[in-house]
Design a protein around this motif. Structure first.
Motif, PDB file in Angstrom:
ATOM      1  N   UNK A   1      17.587  31.996  13.004  1.00  0.00           N
ATOM      2  CA  UNK A   1      16.127  31.805  13.074  1.00  0.00           C
ATOM      3  C   UNK A   1      15.611  31.867  14.510  1.00  0.00           C
ATOM      4  N   UNK A   2      16.281  31.136  15.410  1.00  0.00           N
ATOM      5  CA  UNK A   2      15.797  31.103  16.792  1.00  0.00           C
ATOM      6  C   UNK A   2      16.059  32.442  17.491  1.00  0.00           C
ATOM      7  N   UNK A   3      17.204  33.040  17.203  1.00  0.00           N
ATOM      8  CA  UNK A   3      17.496  34.364  17.758  1.00  0.00           C
ATOM      9  C   UNK A   3      16.428  35.363  17.324  1.00  0.00           C
ATOM     10  N   UNK A   4      16.070  35.327  16.045  1.00  0.00           N
ATOM     11  CA  UNK A   4      15.024  36.233  15.565  1.00  0.00           C
ATOM     12  C   UNK A   4      13.710  35.996  16.300  1.00  0.00           C
ATOM     13  N   UNK A   5      13.440  34.741  16.622  1.00  0.00           N
ATOM     14  CA  UNK A   5      12.208  34.447  17.355  1.00  0.00           C
ATOM     15  C   UNK A   5      12.259  35.031  18.779  1.00  0.00           C
ATOM     16  N   UNK A   6      13.440  35.002  19.392  1.00  0.00           N
ATOM     17  CA  UNK A   6      13.567  35.647  20.714  1.00  0.00           C
ATOM     18  C   UNK A   6      13.344  37.157  20.594  1.00  0.00           C
ATOM     19  N   UNK A   7      13.850  37.755  19.510  1.00  0.00           N
ATOM     20  CA  UNK A   7      13.560  39.181  19.267  1.00  0.00           C
ATOM     21  C   UNK A   7      12.049  39.403  19.166  1.00  0.00           C
ATOM     22  N   UNK A   8      11.393  38.459  18.514  1.00  0.00           N
ATOM     23  CA  UNK A   8       9.947  38.571  18.323  1.00  0.00           C
ATOM     24  C   UNK A   8       9.210  38.526  19.668  1.00  0.00           C
ATOM     25  N   UNK A   9       9.649  37.649  20.545  1.00  0.00           N
ATOM     26  CA  UNK A   9       9.038  37.575  21.877  1.00  0.00           C
ATOM     27  C   UNK A   9       9.298  38.886  22.636  1.00  0.00           C
TER      28      UNK A   9
END
Lengths: 231, 231
Positions: free
Chosen positions: B150-158
């Motif tokens: 989940x958090x990794x995906x959020x870094x991808x999003x940023x």
């Protein structure tokens, strides 16, 4: 025959040398950046040194066309008095793991049309992914890459620490990590977001925080908040 | 012939149903969790509902052996009066992307030896990665997965947001994202760490912060600090 001189025997320099060496129409030489007394002539000199050293090393080089390989140094960071360019392979390099260049995007920049062509030709020997990227854009790519690579790796490291604490083999997370990385090729990350943060599942979030160290809690909380702000 | 009843038509339930359906020695049925009036008999009832609903749904089920599929609910979260177990596929499920079950680790738990065997058999039809995981360990895995997914995906999003702001195609980062995910299979993440944070490259860090929004800066700063504390 194109002649290439690579300056710098670090990961990038060494791996570029290995990759170019096998191509028949290229003549490639590799020298250390401490060895700048008798620099051979070349069509292009690729300086693959640390960001801090680009200015100093380039200022000592007088070959016709000098490029650097850095994501964060602008074209103007080169201090040679001849033509300048950038040849930036957007990938993470380690001594212990060989990179598959066919999958590496090359970000190229130069000031004349013929120099751009030359860099396209060189990149084209290794990869099909070639992008014309300005110094301003390259800076942004470099920051984005810090999030997608360096910070992501740190999250993996925290996950590894949590597994260690609870006697769980970290390999159990490998497929999930792969799927997360693969998914964004078919879904934009904003749409791929799952988990307790986006669901606003306060009970699970509270239970998770209870299992974490203080430093892990701090990161968990800020990323959870950020996911919820974006939603 | 083993008979399986799956309760819950969400991503997990539907995808498990599809995967089991093609196996000849299994008889699998799928019903909605709103449809608990006439529950057919089964060797195992797999309730694939949201974490919050596990207690309520399981309390209405009186088949012999009831398991849930949740990473964050303990075995004791099941409220049936018969035998209990957990059958947790550790993967991220989306409606839009089919999961390759052969790569999915199954975390199983049950209170009798024969129930553990049954769950091993079921998981074994789909995957070779089968782990005996206690409720306590599963909780930790679930937190670790939040970081790794989940958090990794959020870094991808940023990273995606930064690319958008500077008119850069996000696909330029795909190979880097893949390499980052692949690398930790051969190097522990602590050893795979690269970038300005671990190098303590203050000049680059300062330049990066200058390009970011206030919220992105906050995340950049805390993760940089955390990488440096670990080094």
């Amino acid at each position: 025959m194109i002649s290439i001189l690579i300056v710098g025997k670090g990961n990038v320099g060494t791996q570029l040398y290995e990759a170019f060496k096998s191509i028949e129409t290229l003549n490639v030489q590799l020298i250390s950046s401490r060895d700048l007394n008798a620099i051979p002539k070349s069509d292009v000199t690729i300086i693959a040194v640390s960001d801090d050293a680009v200015a100093t090393v380039s200022s000592q080089i007088s070959t016709d066309f000098v490029v650097h390989t850095s994501g964060s140094v602008p074209l103007s960071g080169l201090k040679n008095n001849t033509r300048k360019g950038v040849f930036y392979p957007l990938q993470t390099f380690s001594k212990d793991k060989k990179v598959d260049y066919t999958q590496v995007p090359f970000c190229i920049e130069a000031t004349t049309e013929s120099d751009v062509k030359l860099l396209e030709t060189l990149a084209g020997f290794l990869s099909k992914k070639i992008y014309h990227i300005s110094s301003e854009q390259r800076k942004a790519i470099h920051v984005a890459a810090v999030f997608a690579n360096n910070f992501t790796n740190h999250l993996y490291k925290i996950a590894h620490d949590i597994c260690d604490t609870h006697q769980i083999p970290f390999e159990i997370l490998h497929p999930l990590i792969n799927e997360t990385a693969d998914k964004i090729k078919v879904l934009p990350p904003a749409l791929a977001q799952t988990g307790p943060a986006i669901r606003k599942d306060a009970a699970t979030i509270k239970n998770h925080l209870f299992l974490l160290t203080e430093k892990q809690q701090e990161i968990y909380t800020i990323l959870t908040k950020s996911i919820q702000n974006d939603a």
